[in-house]
Each structure stands twice: as structure tokens, then as C-alpha cells.
Design a protein around this motif. Sequence first.
Motif, PDB file in Angstrom:
ATOM      1  N   UNK A 139       0.884  -1.194  -0.258  1.00  0.00           N
ATOM      2  CA  UNK A 139      -0.723  -0.157   0.038  1.00  0.00           C
ATOM      3  C   UNK A 139       0.232   1.374  -0.081  1.00  0.00           C
ATOM      4  N   UNK A 140       2.164   0.967   0.886  1.00  0.00           N
ATOM      5  CA  UNK A 140       3.104   2.697   1.127  1.00  0.00           C
ATOM      6  C   UNK A 140       3.632   2.749  -0.675  1.00  0.00           C
ATOM      7  N   UNK A 141       4.232   1.780  -0.949  1.00  0.00           N
ATOM      8  CA  UNK A 141       4.876   1.899  -2.148  1.00  0.00           C
ATOM      9  C   UNK A 141       3.529   2.751  -2.932  1.00  0.00           C
ATOM     10  N   UNK A 168       0.699   2.347   7.458  1.00  0.00           N
ATOM     11  CA  UNK A 168       0.485   1.965   9.061  1.00  0.00           C
ATOM     12  C   UNK A 168       1.901   2.795   9.221  1.00  0.00           C
ATOM     13  N   UNK A 169       1.542   3.235  10.901  1.00  0.00           N
ATOM     14  CA  UNK A 169       1.957   4.614  11.835  1.00  0.00           C
ATOM     15  C   UNK A 169       3.436   4.854  10.739  1.00  0.00           C
ATOM     16  N   UNK A 170       4.201   3.558  11.300  1.00  0.00           N
ATOM     17  CA  UNK A 170       5.595   3.060  10.675  1.00  0.00           C
ATOM     18  C   UNK A 170       6.309   4.054   9.695  1.00  0.00           C
ATOM     19  N   UNK A 171       5.189   4.072   8.297  1.00  0.00           N
ATOM     20  CA  UNK A 171       5.363   4.303   7.291  1.00  0.00           C
ATOM     21  C   UNK A 171       4.868   5.315   6.780  1.00  0.00           C
ATOM     22  N   UNK A 173       4.460   8.223   9.222  1.00  0.00           N
ATOM     23  CA  UNK A 173       6.318   8.889  10.019  1.00  0.00           C
ATOM     24  C   UNK A 173       6.772   9.480   8.485  1.00  0.00           C
ATOM     25  N   UNK A 174       7.552   8.133   8.621  1.00  0.00           N
ATOM     26  CA  UNK A 174       9.022   8.069   7.002  1.00  0.00           C
ATOM     27  C   UNK A 174       8.111   9.057   6.032  1.00  0.00           C
ATOM     28  N   UNK A 175       6.638   9.084   5.279  1.00  0.00           N
ATOM     29  CA  UNK A 175       5.774   9.606   3.957  1.00  0.00           C
ATOM     30  C   UNK A 175       6.528  10.872   4.743  1.00  0.00           C
ATOM     31  N   UNK A 176       6.354  10.968   6.113  1.00  0.00           N
ATOM     32  CA  UNK A 176       5.322  12.138   6.450  1.00  0.00           C
ATOM     33  C   UNK A 176       7.197  13.136   5.706  1.00  0.00           C
ATOM     34  N   UNK A 177       7.970  12.715   6.597  1.00  0.00           N
ATOM     35  CA  UNK A 177       9.665  13.295   6.210  1.00  0.00           C
ATOM     36  C   UNK A 177       9.670  13.489   4.612  1.00  0.00           C
ATOM     37  N   UNK A 178       9.639  12.173   4.673  1.00  0.00           N
ATOM     38  CA  UNK A 178       9.761  12.679   2.678  1.00  0.00           C
ATOM     39  C   UNK A 178       8.955  13.682   2.594  1.00  0.00           C
ATOM     40  N   UNK A 179       7.862  13.494   2.106  1.00  0.00           N
ATOM     41  CA  UNK A 179       7.190  14.429   1.601  1.00  0.00           C
ATOM     42  C   UNK A 179       7.783  16.465   2.199  1.00  0.00           C
ATOM     43  N   UNK A 198      -2.895  15.591  14.565  1.00  0.00           N
ATOM     44  CA  UNK A 198      -1.096  14.687  14.605  1.00  0.00           C
ATOM     45  C   UNK A 198       0.189  15.355  12.705  1.00  0.00           C
ATOM     46  N   UNK A 199      -0.772  14.621  12.426  1.00  0.00           N
ATOM     47  CA  UNK A 199      -0.438  15.167  10.503  1.00  0.00           C
ATOM     48  C   UNK A 199      -0.399  16.456  10.048  1.00  0.00           C
TER      49      UNK A 199
END
Lengths: 251, 258
Positions: A139-141, A168-171, A173-179, A198-199
Motif C-alpha cells: 500500500x505504501x509503495x 501503518x503508523x511507521x510508514x 511517519x516516514x512518508x511525512x518526512x519525505x514529503x 498530528x499529521x
Amino acid sequence: MAVQKNKISMKNISKTFTTRTGDVSVLKDVSINVFENEFLVILGPGQCGKTVLMNILAGLEQPTGGEVVFADGTPKMGDLGIVFQKYYIYPWKNVMQNVELSQEVKGVDKKTRRESAQKYIDLVGLSGFEKSIPRELSGGMKQRVGIARAYATESDIMIMDEPFGALDAQTRYQMQEEILKIWEKKKRTVIFVTSNLEEAIYLGDRIILLGGSPTSVKAEYIPDMPRPRNYTSKEFLDLRNEIADNTDLAL
Amino acid sequence: MKKFSNLIYAVLPVLGVGALIGVWTILSLQEGTLIPTPVETWERFLVIMTDPISKATLPVHVLVSLKRVLSAFGFAIVLGIITGVLFGWYPRVKALLSPIFELLRPIPPIAWIPLLILMFGIGEVPKILLVFIGAFIPIVMNTQSGIESIDPMLIKAGQSFGCNHRQLLFHVALPASTPAILAGIKMALSSGWMCVVAAEMIAAKQGVGFLIVRGQEAGDTALIVSCMLVIGVVSFLLSAILTKLEGVLCPWQFKKTK
Ligand SMILES: Nc1ncnc2c1ncn2[C@@H]1O[C@H](COP(=O)(O)OP(=O)(O)OP(=O)(O)O)[C@@H](O)[C@H]1O
Ligand SMILES: [Mg+2]
């Protein structure tokens, strides 16, 4: 903040659907200004009409009242970069073909558009998956494909409708940073929709809170915190509580 | 556990077929019945594999029938998909032409046989036309409904990326309806195969339908039953080939088989 140039004005947008069981008023008098190159977050509870509003903004649906005015003239179809909530990437196209679509239909030659698409595929971290088809991706991909596809339009306006909602929460957070990283590298006007408080605080230059029934703008918040923001800092939690107190549904 | 369940699924089909042959044997052993025994049928089958009837062995008859089906099929696929796309993608074309189609569609293909024979005699043309009619209809219907039932957001997403109406057709609508089109082609194949047997039973000098009628005229039930089984097996094989093709044409729909 410096003087801000208006990029988009949503003026008194209303939307009523006529259904078998009668009229349903979803949006009423929603007015939002979007400034050039800002990261604007639109925060609202589930089912409040966020997707409808984004579809209206993108010209995919007509409002029953009000109008959307673009400072640089109404964009043609294909001039906006849109990330859809449910991805809507094409299962019969591989990653590369999905990402290059907007350039392909413009008639850009294969070599040029592939190079440009490759740039965005690399940017969202999908290098090596160019030939994979969506069903082979997580899904994340898939949502990364959606994001790369939106960037590949080379549009200076990005509309993202709960792009991380299904992660999922982990992905997430990671995607938020990347974006944010991508946005800081090359500033564009981003309209980011979420139902996650939070997002919203983590990402937004400005947060527009939607609420009520029918939905309208409830409040505006400016998280005055340097990035990267810390979820556990006092300012973060204070703002979180302030917004939560003003929210009609538990987010 | 896994092994056991695999075994079960390997054994059950054999049991089913075995039961059919058992019932068949019992029926065929009744006093005064016309039903040939499985052994008689098998022996008759081996004979017609090598001894010609009406100048052709069984494989030749099958090939004659297949050739009729496949030549009509090519036209039916091309014209059927084009018509289905026109109906599904261009509302004005649909408004103009689909009433004609809707009127002709419910007529069972075999009802065309007398007219076709009067118009075209008993050569290849009427048979191919009949198969064409039988195959064309399901392909049009499935293509059209495949296109009409696409998630509208898939179309809107395409628009938002700048696709014009024609580009939407080729990038979105056609690939999205490929599974429906293939299902239509599958239906068309069995319908076409039915039509060819029907046409051959009425007027033909070769083909499996003709062989069955020859069996009727000669009171040769073993011949009839072996032809019926051959028809079933050929039809099964054709549909198996199409299922394979589905996996190749729409890999996004089906699990990769290792
Ligand atoms: N075409 C339509 N016809 C009738 N009602 C509609 C239509 N599209 C949306 N709605 C209604 O509008 C409301 C808002 O839908 P929308 O999808 O915009 O919500 P949302 O805020 O995006 O929700 P979520 O957080 O689940 O994504 C829903 O109640 C939905 O039933
Ligand atoms: Mg939504």
C-alpha cells in the motif's frame, strides 16, 4: 511570514448532492485562500466532504455554489498534480507507465518523459520497481507511485487527498518526512488533506480546520514551530489540545 | 495437512468421472437399450480416427468444424469489440445503433439457419455467418458493459492527468474492460461452437455436426456418442486455451503462477 501571494481562492463553495432519499448538503460556504508555495493542510473529520472539496478544486466535480479562482488562470486538465485518496493508479500499467502518463498524453517523446519520470520514481524511493505492476506493491509503495505520478505533471500546484490515510503508523511517519523533504527541495503550492491531527500539525504551514454540518471552515491555525517538528514538544501538544478542543468529532 | 488436501482434490474429479462412466455402463447394459457401452463407444472412436466417413477421418471433421468457427471468430472479435466500444464509449452511436442490436440480439442464432441457407446455399458462407452471429453478440454485450461499469474515478483520474477522450479510451477504458471483453470472448467461443454443430447437422458434407447426423441416419449410437464427447472435449480445450490467454493479457487480474 513574508508577504504572501494568493495562488488559489475557493470562494463560498457549496455542494449539495441530489440523491434518491433527498438532497444532501455536504459543503456550505467554504472559503479558503491558498498562498503560493505554502504547505496548506486541510483538516477535517471523516466523511465531512474533504474529497468532494478536492474534486471541486481539481475541476473534477462542479460546485452547486461558489467558485474556485486561480491567480494564474484556470488550469487545463493535466496542469494540476493530484494524489488521490484511493490511489487510482492504473493496475494494468507498471510503475514507470503510471508515472509517465501525464507526459505521454502531452506528446512528450519517450526518452525525455522517461528521464523525467525516473527522477520522480527515484525521489519517492521506488528505484528498481519501475517494471513492477501495482498488485506487486505494498500500500505504501502504491501511494508513492501516486505521489510520483502527481509530481511528474511538473505542476506547481499539488493536491493530496489523505495520501497516507491507509498506511501503518511507521510508514506514515516516514512518508511525512519525505514529503516535506521533497517540498523543501523544490517549493510548490501544496494542498494536503488529512483527518489526522498530528499529521496536520507536523506538516502544515497553515491548517484550515473544517467542521459542522454541512461542512464549513471552523478555524485557521499557524503552527509557529521550526521543522522538523517534534511530536512531543510542548508547543506541539499545546496546539494539538487547542485544535482538539475546537473539533466536533474525535479525530 | 496440505498434502492430504491436494490429494483429495486430485482424487475427487476422477471419482466424479468414474461415477459417470459407472452409471453410463449400467444404463447401457439394460435390456433393449440403444445406449452404447463405454467400450463400444471407445472402439467406434478408434475406428473413426483412422477410417474415413464421407471421405474424412474424425480429426479432419473436427478440423473442418474448427476452421469454420475460427474464421468466423476472427471477424466476430474485431467487429464485436469495435461495436461494443462504440456503444459503451460514444453515447450518440449507442443511441443510434443499439436499438437495432437490442432487437436482433434475442433471436436465437439457430433461428437464422433457414434464412441463411435460402440466401447462401449450403456452402461455407452460411455456416461462417451463423457462427459469426452467435459469437458477435456476447462480445458486443460484454465489451459494452465492461466499459460502462468502469469506476468513474478511474476515468476522472485519467482526465486530471490530461487524457483527452480518445486517450482515455486507450489508456483507461479498454484496459479496464479487458477482463470483461475476454469473458465475452469465452462465451462467444462456446456459443460459436454450438452454432457450427447446429449448422452442420442441418446441411453439411463434413464436420462433427454432420457426423452426428450420419450416426442418426445409420442408427449408429456409438458414433453419435463418441462425436458428442469429442465436441465436449474440443470445447473444453478451447476454453482452457482462453483461460491461459487471460493470464497473459491481464496479468494484473490473476495471480502469477510459478
Ligand atoms: N456523488 C455523490 N452523491 C451523493 N453523495 C455523495 C457523493 N459524493 C460524496 N457524497 C457524500 O458526501 C459526503 C462527504 O464525502 P467525502 O468523500 O468528500 O468525505 P471525506 O471527508 O473525504 O471522507 P473520508 O475522510 O472518509 O475520506 C459523504 O457523506 C458522501 O456520502
Ligand atoms: Mg476523502
